[in-house]
Design an enzyme around this catalytic site. Structure first.
Site, PDB file in Angstrom:
ATOM      1  N   GLY A   1       0.791  -1.230  -0.129  1.00 12.92           N
ATOM      2  CA  GLY A   1       0.133   0.153  -0.003  1.00 12.92           C
ATOM      3  C   GLY A   1       0.913   1.306   0.014  1.00 12.92           C
TER       4      GLY A   1
ATOM      5  N   GLU B   1       5.989  -5.450   7.604  1.00 17.33           N
ATOM      6  CA  GLU B   1       5.485  -4.362   8.188  1.00 17.33           C
ATOM      7  C   GLU B   1       6.019  -4.155   9.861  1.00 17.33           C
ATOM      8  OE1 GLU B   1       3.037  -5.827   5.020  1.00 17.33           O
ATOM      9  OE2 GLU B   1       3.960  -6.964   6.732  1.00 17.33           O
TER      10      GLU B   1
ATOM     11  N   ASP C   1      -0.981  -7.288   7.870  1.00 19.02           N
ATOM     12  CA  ASP C   1      -2.551  -6.966   7.620  1.00 19.02           C
ATOM     13  C   ASP C   1      -2.744  -7.715   6.479  1.00 19.02           C
ATOM     14  OD1 ASP C   1      -1.443  -5.075   5.973  1.00 19.02           O
ATOM     15  OD2 ASP C   1      -3.112  -3.647   6.487  1.00 19.02           O
TER      16      ASP C   1
END
Length: 341
Positions: free
Chosen positions: A67, A139, A147
């Site tokens: 992302g 992450e 996630d």
């Protein structure tokens, strides 16, 4: 004709084709891209002339590096908390749509695939790896947690390997992903243009060995321990190179991220994807309200000094009650739930 070019859509030979088209940013996902893909999938789902979907990444480096966390960083700086809710809520809706789609979806990970990119690919029915695949869920290095349904897809591996992948952000190549059990489809990088739903078996290459083979015997006895504290205690007590390097790698990550990730991956075993994504959303919003994520993005991607100042700075200072708080509803924010079609 739309001027939006960050995702390209076409139909060829009975396949709906989705190309993530931000090669200059390693095809990192923006909210506009998420919305465009979701809308296109909705439009294609009931079409009789489309038998399957194929998702690829533009350029020769990446499927999708994750992302667009820099956009989240900028949103926090300008006080746009609504963006931080919308991005994760809609990203997880896309993850769920991909996982429950009525047609087969092939995602060809011919290059870097991390974070949100793994959430695209590994929630599809037919994730495909190649010789160029480089997968990781790093992450914890930026003060977040794995996630996008990682509680589901990482747990396709053994419990200990799933934890090692999530806590350490280990890199896997295509053969390693097959050996770990994350996917079953391995195709030569030079033949990705030939991939079609009816040709996957024909294009399948054998996997005899992978780099992860040497690591698994080291990982299994340590990351199978019942608590994060036991893992780090055993690593600290050992004197071998692997244990020292592993402990050093853990010390570089956000202590809060490590404890939340251990709890999340452990609790996610056996749960369905909707439950896991609901928890992902709660966790994401607690992290958005905190400081470690934004400090991690600053240190790794903005200032690039690679010296994040985590709060707390040591995993011994992250109390169990604080970890539990991450799993509670976020005041003022509605829980995530799958959209009805």
């Amino acid at each position: 004709m739309s001027s939006f070019q960050d995702v390209l859509f076409s139909i060829e030979n009975g396949h709906g084709r989705i190309v993530l088209n931000r090669p200059q940013a390693l095809n990192a996902l923006t909210l506009d891209m998420i919305d465009a893909i979701s809308a296109q999938l909705a439009g294609w789902e009931m079409r009789a002339d489309i038998k399957a979907i194929i998702i690829t990444g533009a350029g020769d480096k990446a499927f999708c590096a994750g992302g667009d966390v820099k956009a989240a960083y900028e949103a926090k700086k300008r006080g746009d908390l609504g963006y931080l809710e919308d991005f994760y809520r809609r990203e997880y809706q896309l993850n769920y749509r991909l996982a429950t789609y009525k047609k087969p979806i092939i995602a060809i990970m011919d290059g870097i695939v991390m974070g949100g990119g793994a959430g695209i690919a590994l929630n599809c029915s037919h994730p495909v790896v190649t010789h160029k695949t480089l997968f990781a869920m790093p992450e914890c290095r930026i003060g977040l947690f794995p996630d996008v349904g990682a509680g589901s897809f990482l747990n396709r591996a053994s419990p200990s390997l799933a934890l090692a992948l999530g806590l350490l952000g280990l890199n896997l190549r295509g053969p390693g992903m097959i050996k770990a059990g994350l996917t079953k489809h391995f195709v030569g990088s030079g033949r990705v243009g030939e991939v079609a739903i009816e040709r996957l078996d024909e294009l399948q290459l054998p996997v005899e060995q992978a780099g992860i083979d040497q690591l698994v015997p080291l990982i299994e006895p340590v990351f199978s321990l019942k608590s994060f504290d036991e893992i780090v205690t055993v690593l600290a007590a050992r004197r071998d190179t692997w244990a020292s390097e592993t402990l050093k790698a853990l010390r570089a990550q956000s202590p809060t991220s490590l404890r939340v990730t251990f709890a999340h991956l452990t609790r996610s075993r056996g749960r369905d994807l909707a439950e896991i994504l609901k928890t992902d959303f709660r966790l994401s919003q607690h992290f958005m309200a905190g400081t470690d994520f934004f400090e991690g993005v600053r240190a790794q991607l903005v200032d690039k000094d690679h010296s994040p100042k985590w709060h707390p700075a040591d995993w011994a200072d992250v109390p169990a009650a604080a970890v539990e708080g991450y799993f509670e509803p976020v005041p003022g924010i509605k829980d995530w739930a799958p959209q009805t079609r």
